[in-house]
Design a protein around this motif. Structure first.
Motif, mmCIF file in Angstrom:
data_model
loop_
_atom_site.group_PDB
_atom_site.id
_atom_site.type_symbol
_atom_site.label_atom_id
_atom_site.label_comp_id
_atom_site.label_asym_id
_atom_site.label_seq_id
_atom_site.Cartn_x
_atom_site.Cartn_y
_atom_site.Cartn_z
ATOM 1 N N VAL A 107 47.969 -11.702 25.201
ATOM 2 C CA VAL A 107 46.629 -10.990 25.694
ATOM 3 C C VAL A 107 46.009 -12.048 26.645
ATOM 4 O O VAL A 107 45.632 -13.147 26.431
ATOM 5 N N CYS A 108 45.878 -11.847 28.127
ATOM 6 C CA CYS A 108 45.060 -12.785 28.971
ATOM 7 C C CYS A 108 43.532 -12.749 28.870
ATOM 8 O O CYS A 108 43.065 -12.112 28.156
ATOM 9 N N ALA A 109 43.014 -13.907 29.396
ATOM 10 C CA ALA A 109 41.621 -14.241 29.357
ATOM 11 C C ALA A 109 40.773 -12.959 29.936
ATOM 12 O O ALA A 109 39.779 -12.729 29.388
ATOM 13 N N ASP A 110 41.223 -12.356 30.813
ATOM 14 C CA ASP A 110 40.408 -11.347 31.573
ATOM 15 C C ASP A 110 40.496 -9.928 30.586
ATOM 16 O O ASP A 110 39.423 -9.288 30.379
ATOM 17 N N CYS A 111 41.563 -9.802 29.899
ATOM 18 C CA CYS A 111 41.673 -8.704 29.142
ATOM 19 C C CYS A 111 40.729 -8.734 27.920
ATOM 20 O O CYS A 111 39.921 -8.050 27.363
ATOM 21 N N LEU A 112 40.791 -10.238 27.336
ATOM 22 C CA LEU A 112 39.763 -10.559 26.205
ATOM 23 C C LEU A 112 38.637 -10.634 26.274
ATOM 24 O O LEU A 112 37.748 -10.083 25.545
ATOM 25 N N ILE A 128 44.552 -3.209 24.793
ATOM 26 C CA ILE A 128 44.038 -3.443 25.779
ATOM 27 C C ILE A 128 45.330 -4.332 26.549
ATOM 28 O O ILE A 128 45.826 -5.274 25.832
ATOM 29 N N ASN A 129 45.346 -4.139 27.854
ATOM 30 C CA ASN A 129 46.679 -5.061 28.614
ATOM 31 C C ASN A 129 46.470 -4.803 29.801
ATOM 32 O O ASN A 129 45.585 -3.981 30.500
ATOM 33 N N CYS A 130 47.233 -5.772 30.640
ATOM 34 C CA CYS A 130 47.209 -5.600 32.142
ATOM 35 C C CYS A 130 48.393 -6.085 32.613
ATOM 36 O O CYS A 130 49.345 -6.547 31.877
ATOM 37 N N THR A 131 48.538 -6.107 34.142
ATOM 38 C CA THR A 131 49.752 -6.525 34.426
ATOM 39 C C THR A 131 50.168 -8.016 34.205
ATOM 40 O O THR A 131 51.243 -8.625 34.292
ATOM 41 N N ASN A 132 49.013 -8.970 33.795
ATOM 42 C CA ASN A 132 49.218 -10.305 33.459
ATOM 43 C C ASN A 132 49.524 -10.587 32.052
ATOM 44 O O ASN A 132 49.878 -11.700 31.422
ATOM 45 N N CYS A 133 49.588 -9.447 31.489
ATOM 46 C CA CYS A 133 49.623 -9.546 29.709
ATOM 47 C C CYS A 133 50.496 -8.344 28.984
ATOM 48 O O CYS A 133 50.278 -7.547 29.606
ATOM 49 N N GLY A 134 50.418 -8.615 27.813
ATOM 50 C CA GLY A 134 50.904 -7.306 27.133
ATOM 51 C C GLY A 134 52.376 -7.302 26.761
ATOM 52 O O GLY A 134 52.955 -8.159 26.898
ATOM 53 N N ASP A 170 43.988 -3.183 42.029
ATOM 54 C CA ASP A 170 43.412 -3.431 40.526
ATOM 55 C C ASP A 170 44.407 -4.091 39.700
ATOM 56 O O ASP A 170 45.838 -4.482 39.958
ATOM 57 N N ARG A 171 43.772 -4.841 39.059
ATOM 58 C CA ARG A 171 44.550 -5.746 37.664
ATOM 59 C C ARG A 171 45.682 -4.891 37.055
ATOM 60 O O ARG A 171 46.529 -5.290 36.393
ATOM 61 N N ARG A 172 45.414 -3.732 37.101
ATOM 62 C CA ARG A 172 46.324 -2.821 36.085
ATOM 63 C C ARG A 172 47.453 -1.959 36.985
ATOM 64 O O ARG A 172 47.952 -0.817 36.452
#
Ligand code: ZN
Ligand code: ZN
Ligand code: FE
Length: 760
Positions: A107-112, A128-134, A170-172
C-alpha cells in the motif's frame, strides 16, 4: 511551428497509472496527441512546439509512476496532423497483448494517509488501493489486465468509485481493484469452525484475540498467514505445536522500521529492503537482547523480519498496538499456503483459533519473499510476492520454453522473447497439494503470457514429480538438463554472460549423469554443456534420505572414509555420545553397500562437520545443521584454513578430504572451541576452491567464475570465496535476481534447453 513524435514504450506500463501520468504530462504542456495500450506496452503520439515535445520526451521515463518498469523507449518523428486535446484512446481489439502484469505491491503512502484520515471516505477501509499500489498478480484470472478478469469482477463500483476510475486525472483512473466501504470487499471474523462471529469490528476482534494469546489466521494478499503475538512465548509455542513446526524459524512482522531496529541490526541495506515496495521478509542479525520470544527463531543469529504491506496489516497494528506479530504461511508443514476461505478453515481449523477473512478472492497463491543482503548485493532466498512476475532480462531472444525446475523449493520458468518469467515459490513437490499448485502455477504463467510452449526442460532425476510431469506431456520436445549445470547456467543467464566459465555448483543433492547423487561440483560450463573437472569425493550416504535428516550418519560416514574402521578409537565426543549399536549399524550399511548411495554433496559435508561438533545429530528442517554451523563460524575470527588436498590428474582434479577430518578430529580432541573449528572448516573450503580456480584458470584460460547452488545461501562462504577470488583477479558472478538454491534452477534449465535446441 509544431512537431509530432511517436513514442513506443515497452515494459510494465499497464495497470500502474502510466496512461494518466502521460495524460497529465501532456496536458500540462498543452500538447496534443494520444496514448493507447499496445501488445508490448503503450504507444504515445505528441504534438506541439519542438521544445515542449523534447521536454516531454525527456521527462517521460524519469518521472514515470513508481510501479512502471520501462524496459525500452523508441522515439521517431511522424507527420503533424490536426488534433485537439490529448486523449486516452482504446487499444485495437484482437491484438495479442504482450504486456506484463505487475506484481502485488505494498500500500502506497497516499493511500495510507487516506486510510487514517477521519474525513476521507475510505477512512479505515481495509481494501484501499490505487494505481500505485495494491493487489495485481494474485487477483488476475487472465489478460488483458482489467476488472472483469480479476477477482474484483463481482463488486460493482459505486458512482463515486466509478467516477474516480473514469477520470484520467485521478489517482484511481483504471485502478482495477478500486473499491470503498460502500461497494468493495468486507472483512469478516470467523471461529475455528468457520462460523461467522457477529461483530461490528472484525479487525478489533482479531486484535483482541491476538492480545489474549490466540492464533488468528489472516487472509492476506497471496494467501493466509497464521498470526500470533511474537512477544508471547505460550502463543508462539502453541503455534509451533499445532503447525507441527519444531524449530524452523518464523518470520515476524513489526509495525515500522523503528521497531525493527529494536529487534535487529538494521543497516542502510536492511532498511532499504524492509521499506522497498516488494516488502519482503528480510533476514537481519538479531540483537542480543530482543523482546521477541525465543521460540520464534530458536538458536538463530538472524531473524526474518518484515513490515506491514496491506491496509489490513496496518489496521491490525493500529488496532492492537502490537510490537511484533509472528506471521507465518497459513499451511501445515510443507503444504502450499491456503488461499480460499473454506479451504483455510478446512486446512487450518486445527491450528487457528479464529479467522479474519474477506470476500475478495485470491486467485493465485503467492508466499512472502525472503531476501538478505550479503557480499554487497541483495540475495533472494525465496523469490515470490512482490517480485513475481517481473521478468529476468536475458542477453538474447529465446524460443518459448517451459522449464519445470527441481523437487525442493520448486519454481517454474517460462521464456518469451528476451525475457525469463519465473513463477512464485511453489515449494517442495512432495505431496499432492504442492503438485496441484505446481500445475496451477505453470498453466497460469502460460496463460497470462499467452505462450503455448512446445519445448519443456526438466531435471534428470527420474523420480522428481516435476520430471514425471514433463515426461507425461505429449506433443512437446523434452530436454533434460543436469541439475548442477542448470545452477551454473542460471547464474550465467542472470548475469548475461556467455561462458565458458568455471562453475562452482555446490548444494545438497542433484541427480548426476553417472546416476549418483552429486552436490559438490566443479564444472567448466557453457550453456550447451559442461565438463565435470572436479568434485567432492564420493562418500556413502548411509540410509539415503535418513542420512539427510540425521547428520550424525554423515559424520560416521566421513570418519569411516577418512580413518577406516579405526575411527572408533578417536577420542571425540560423538563416538561416546552415539549408542555403539547405532554406529555398528551404519558401518555395516557403508561396508556392505546396503542402501548407501554415493554422494559428492557439499551440503552433506557441512552436515558431517556440524554433527562432529555436536551442533546437531538430527535436523528439523532443510539445511538446519549447515545454518547452525555457519552461525558458529561467524563467532570466530580464526584465520587458519584446514587443508584439503588437491591432486591434478589427467582430465580431472581430485579432492581429498581425509586431511580435513584428521585436523578436525585432532582439534576436537585438543579442546579447540567449536567456533574456531567451524571457522577453520569454512576457511578450508574457501582455500580449496580458490586453489582450484587458480589451477583451472591456468589450464583453461578462463577467469570468469560462477557461484551457484544452495550452499551459497551460506553468506560467510559467499563473502569469503567471492572476496578471495576477486582479490586473485577473477571475475566473479553470483546470484542476486534469482535464488542461488533450487528456486533458481528453472531459469538455468530454460537457457540450457534453448542452446541445445539451437544446435542441429
Ligand atoms: Zn495507493
Ligand atoms: Zn465505492
Ligand atoms: Fe540444487
Amino acid at each position: 511551428m509544431e512537431v509530432r513524435k511517436e513514442i513506443l514504450v515497452a515494459g510494465i506500463v499497464q495497470g500502474v497509472g502510466f496512461r494518466p501520468y502521460v495524460y497529465r504530462l501532456a496536458t500540462n504542456k498543452s500538447l496534443g496527441g494520444s496514448i493507447r495500450n499496445t501488445p508490448t506496452g503503450v504507444t504515445i503520439e505528441v504534438q506541439g512546439p519542438p521544445e515542449a515535445v523534447e521536454d516531454f520526451v525527456s521527462r517521460l521515463p524519469s518521472e514515470a509512476p513508481e510501479l512502471a518498469q520501462i524496459m525500452q523507449v523508441f522515439v521517431r518523428d511522424i507527420p503533424c496532423r490536426p488534433d485537439g486535446c490529448f486523449e486516452i484512446v482504446p487499444s485495437h481489439s484482437g491484438e495479442r497483448m504482450n504486456t506484463l502484469i505487475s506484481p502485488d505491491v505494498a500500500v502506497c503512502a497516499d493511500c495510507l494517509s487516506e486510510l487514517f484520515n477521519p474525513s476521507d471516505r475510505r477512512y479505515l477501509y481495509p481494501f484501499i488501493n490505487c494505481t500505485n499500489c495494491g493487489p495485481r498478480f494474485s487477483i488476475v484470472r487472465g489478460i488483458p489486465y482489467d476488472r472483469p478478469r480479476t477477482s474484483m469482477s463481482i463488486f460493482l463500483m459505486c458512482p463515486e468509485c466509478q467516477s474516480e476510475y473514469d477520470d484520467p486525472t485521478d489517482r484511481r483512473f483504471h485502478a482495477q481493484p478500486n473499491a470503498c466501504w460502500r461497494c468493495g470487499p468486507q472483512l469478516e471474523f470467523l471461529d475455528a469452525r468457520g462460523r461467522s462471529i457477529d461483530c461490528s469490528h472484525p479487525m478489533q476482534a482479531a486484535a483482541e484475540e491476538l492480545h489474549a494469546g490466540k492464533i488468528v489466521a489472516i487472509k492476506g494478499l497471496g494467501g493466509f498467514h497464521l498470526a500470533a503475538n511474537a512477544l508471547n512465548s505460550n502463543a508462539v509455542g502453541r503455534l509451533r505445536e499445532r503447525k507441527r513446526r519444531v524449530e524452523k524459524p518464523f518470520a515476524v512482522m513489526v509495525p515500522n522500521i523503528e521497531t525493527a531496529a529494536q529487534f535487529c541490526n538494521v543497516d542502510d541495506f536492511g532498511r532499504e529492503l524492509l521499506l522497498s515496495r516488494q516488502r519482503p521478509i528480510v533476514l537481519l542479525s538479531k540483537l542480543q537482547a530482543t523482546p521477541v520470544a525465543e521460540a520464534v527463531a530458536p538458536r538463530q543469529a538472524d531473524l526474518g523480519i518484515f513490515l506491514p504491506y496491506t491496509p489490513v496489516h496496518h489496521l491490525l497494528f493500529a488496532s492492537g498496538n502490537f510490537k511484533a506479530l509472528v506471521m507465518t504461511s497459513g499451511n501445515l508443514s510443507e503444504e502450499p499456503i491456503a488461499i480460499a476461505n473454506d479451504e483455510a478453515v478446512a486446512r487450518l481449523g486445527s491450528i487457528a483459533d479464529f479467522f479474519l477473512v474477506h470476500n475478495r478472492d485470491i486467485l493465485l497463491r503467492c508466499d512472502d519473499s525472503v531476501v538478505r543482503h550479503a557480499a554487497g548485493k541483495t540475495r533472494q532466498v525465496r523469490r515470490s510476492r512482490g517480485y513475481v512476475p517481473v521478468p529476468i532480462p536475458l542477453a538474447r531472444s529465446m524460443p518459448e520454453i517451459l522449464a519445470v525446475g527441481g523437487e525442493l523449493k520448486n519454481t517454474v520458468c517460462l521464456t518469451r522473447g528476451n525475457e525469463a518469467f519465473l513463477s512464485q515459490h511453489i515449494g517442495d513437490l512432495e505431496n499432492a497439494e504442492s503438485f496441484d499448485f505446481f500445475r496451477e502455477a505453470s498453466s497460469h504463467l502460460c496463460k497470462i503470457l499467452e505462450v503455448q510452449p512446445e519445448i519443456i526442460a526438466h531435471d534428470l532425476h527420474p523420480d522428481y514429480l516435476s520430471t514425471k510431469w514433463a515426461l507425461a506431456q505429449v506433443g512437446v520436445r523434452l530436454i533434460g538438463v543436469q541439475h548442477h549445470h542448470a545452477h551454473i547456467a542460471a547464474c550465467m543467464a542472470e548475469n548475461r554472460i556467455d561462458g565458458p566459465v568455471i562453475g562452482f555448483s555446490l548444494d545438497g543433492s542433484g541427480y548426476g549423469t553417472d546416476g549418483r547423487v552429486w552436490g559438490g561440483e566443479v564444472l567448466i560450463a557453457r550453456y550447451s554443456g559442461f565438463e565435470r573437472v572436479a568434485h567432492f569425493p564420493y562418500i556413502a550416504l548411509p540410509g539415503g534420505e535418513a542420512a539427510i535428516r540425521e547428520p550424525w550418519r554423515m559424520a560416521v560416514s566421513c570418519l569411516h572414509h577418512a580413518f577406516g574402521p579405526e575411527f572408533r578409537k578417536l577420542q571425540i565426543p560423538i563416538i561416546r555420545d552415539l549408542p555403539s549399536n547405532k554406529i555398528d549399524f551404519v558401518i555395516q550399511m557403508i561396508e556392505r553397500q546396503i542402501h548407501s548411495p554415493l554422494t559428492s554433496s557439499c551440503g552433506r559435508l557441512f552436515d558431517a562437520v556440524a554433527a562432529l561438533l555436536g551442533v546437531r545429530y538430527q535436523i528439523n528442517y532443510e539445511a538446519q545443521a549447515a545454518i547452525e554451523l555457519e552461525m558458529l563460524a561467524r563467532q570466530s575470527a580464526d584465520s587458519f584454513a584446514y587443508p584439503i588436498a588437491l591432486v591434478r590428474g589427467d582430465q580431472e582434479w581430485k579432492i581429498d578430504i581425509r586431511p580435513l577430518f584428521e585436523f578436525i578430529a585432532n582439534d576436537i580432541r585438543d579442546g579447540v572451541p567449536s567456533e574456531a573449528i567451524s571457522r577453520r572448516f569454512h576457511n578450508g573450503i574457501c582455500e580449496l576452491l580458490l586453489q582450484l580456480a587458480t589451477q583451472l584458470r591456468e589450464a583453461f584460460s578462463i577467469r570468469q567464475v560462477c557461484l551457484s547452488g544452495g550452499t551459497f545461501n551460506n553468506s560467510l562462504l559467499l563473502e569469503g570465496l567471492s572476496g578471495a577470488l576477486e582479490a586473485a583477479e577473477f571475475e566473479v558472478f553470483t546470484h542476486s535476481k534469482v535464488p542461488a538454491g533450487d528456486g533458481g534452477l528453472s531459469l538455468g534449465q530454460a537457457v540450457v534447453a534453448a542452446e541445445v535446441i539451437s544446435k542441429p
